[in-house]
Write an enzyme that holds these catalytic residues in place. Sequence first.
Site, mmCIF file in Angstrom:
data_model
loop_
_atom_site.group_PDB
_atom_site.id
_atom_site.type_symbol
_atom_site.label_atom_id
_atom_site.label_comp_id
_atom_site.label_asym_id
_atom_site.label_seq_id
_atom_site.Cartn_x
_atom_site.Cartn_y
_atom_site.Cartn_z
ATOM 1 N N HIS A 279 46.361 -4.829 39.061
ATOM 2 C CA HIS A 279 45.145 -5.202 38.328
ATOM 3 C C HIS A 279 44.026 -5.699 39.236
ATOM 4 C CE1 HIS A 279 46.558 -9.347 38.909
ATOM 5 N NE2 HIS A 279 45.387 -9.758 38.465
ATOM 6 N N LYS A 283 39.837 -5.894 44.473
ATOM 7 C CA LYS A 283 39.462 -6.965 45.400
ATOM 8 C C LYS A 283 39.517 -6.528 46.855
ATOM 9 C CE LYS A 283 40.248 -11.067 42.580
ATOM 10 N NZ LYS A 283 41.056 -12.279 42.331
#
Length: 425
Positions: A279, A283
């Site tokens: 998920h 990043k």
Amino acid sequence: MDLCCEEVTVDLRRALLGIARALDNVGFESKNHGQRVGYIAYRCAQSVGWEEEQAQLAFSLGLIHDCGITQMDEHRSLLTSLVPEGTHHHCQKGHEILKECPVLSIFAKPVLYHHTAWEELQFLPMGMLEKELAAIIMLADRVDYLYGETSSDRFGNLTPAGKASIIECLTDSAGTLFESNLVQHMCELVDNDDFWFSMDISYIEIMSSKFSAVPFFSQKMTLDETIAFGEFIAKLVDAKSAFTFQHSLKVGQLTEYLAKKLGYSQTTQRKLYLAGLVHDIGKLQTPRDVLHKPGSLTDEEFCCIKRHATDTRFSLQELFHSPQICEWASNHHERLDGSGYPLGKTAEQLDQPSRIVAVVDVFQALSQSRPYRDGMSLEQTMAIMSDLVSSNKLDKVVFSCLRKHAQYCFDLSTDRVSMTVCKAL
């Protein structure tokens, strides 16, 4: 409870290109290094006369050969000389994470030895395919290094003197650093203008999209193999931040656990584990100083953070043929009242699996210790989450399940219980 029987599959060709791009975001100063090494290795393999499948394996290995690099300093060291020091760490780390992924384990030993000189490599006890792949990546990697060190003309093209310099360096190292036959064919390529003109990133992707079908890239992956592939991808996040990977791993474990307690089938539980695991892959594109900032974020920095959910969505669309996994993972910052990001979805647009990932993401982030702060106590964590549920941001049914098993989930989140115990419950 179960959902539609959507199959979770991976297009390995697209996925490996996506991984190469993700590795650039770890902090490489030499952008597109993996793509260039893959291209150089493939062209050399073709010139030598390798079968197409082995040539494509060389291309794919080139894309991910530096998957063990964790720090920018490690990459800088590779650009200091033809035979850099300190290469063992990233070779060993790459080998470790590849050997645990069944579909990519064929690349584990070649990655381990891709900085090993031919005069040593040729005598190591390993399969011929692995040895040949390691040798060609060793050569292609160093050709890309030499290319970066060689001056070009004012249009960015190598001069005849530049090509001669690279050829001389390779020839001097034939039989010692590099395998002699590979060097002969590589030197012919180096002297060819089209070889360099074609080393454009867009051209490399066009070339790979036109590869003929071969057995390795036509294999059918099981759900467990797909999950192992997802775990490999998540471990790449470790190169960005160790705590980020631990967060993703724990979100995956907790999401799977709550899915079980909420009555989902084992298949859906495993899919939710995968969604939780990946998920935060977006990043990888978030600047380190923003990701690790201990204090409050500025508006600009928070906007930068919000982007990771969109980056996750597009990354997963490239990696997995599964709208479910993409939705469940990329919705983790959406809120039932529409106050979340990046799309501002509301309750009507968020299914329960998406709500599970969102609840778990908050729970784990609050309870996990980070380099710049200690994790909150269970009481503090649950109090904050209760407020979020009361204000219609998080799902109350999922939260009730979490609260019922709060101590166990807290212990799992903070590494006080193993997944062996979790799977037994």
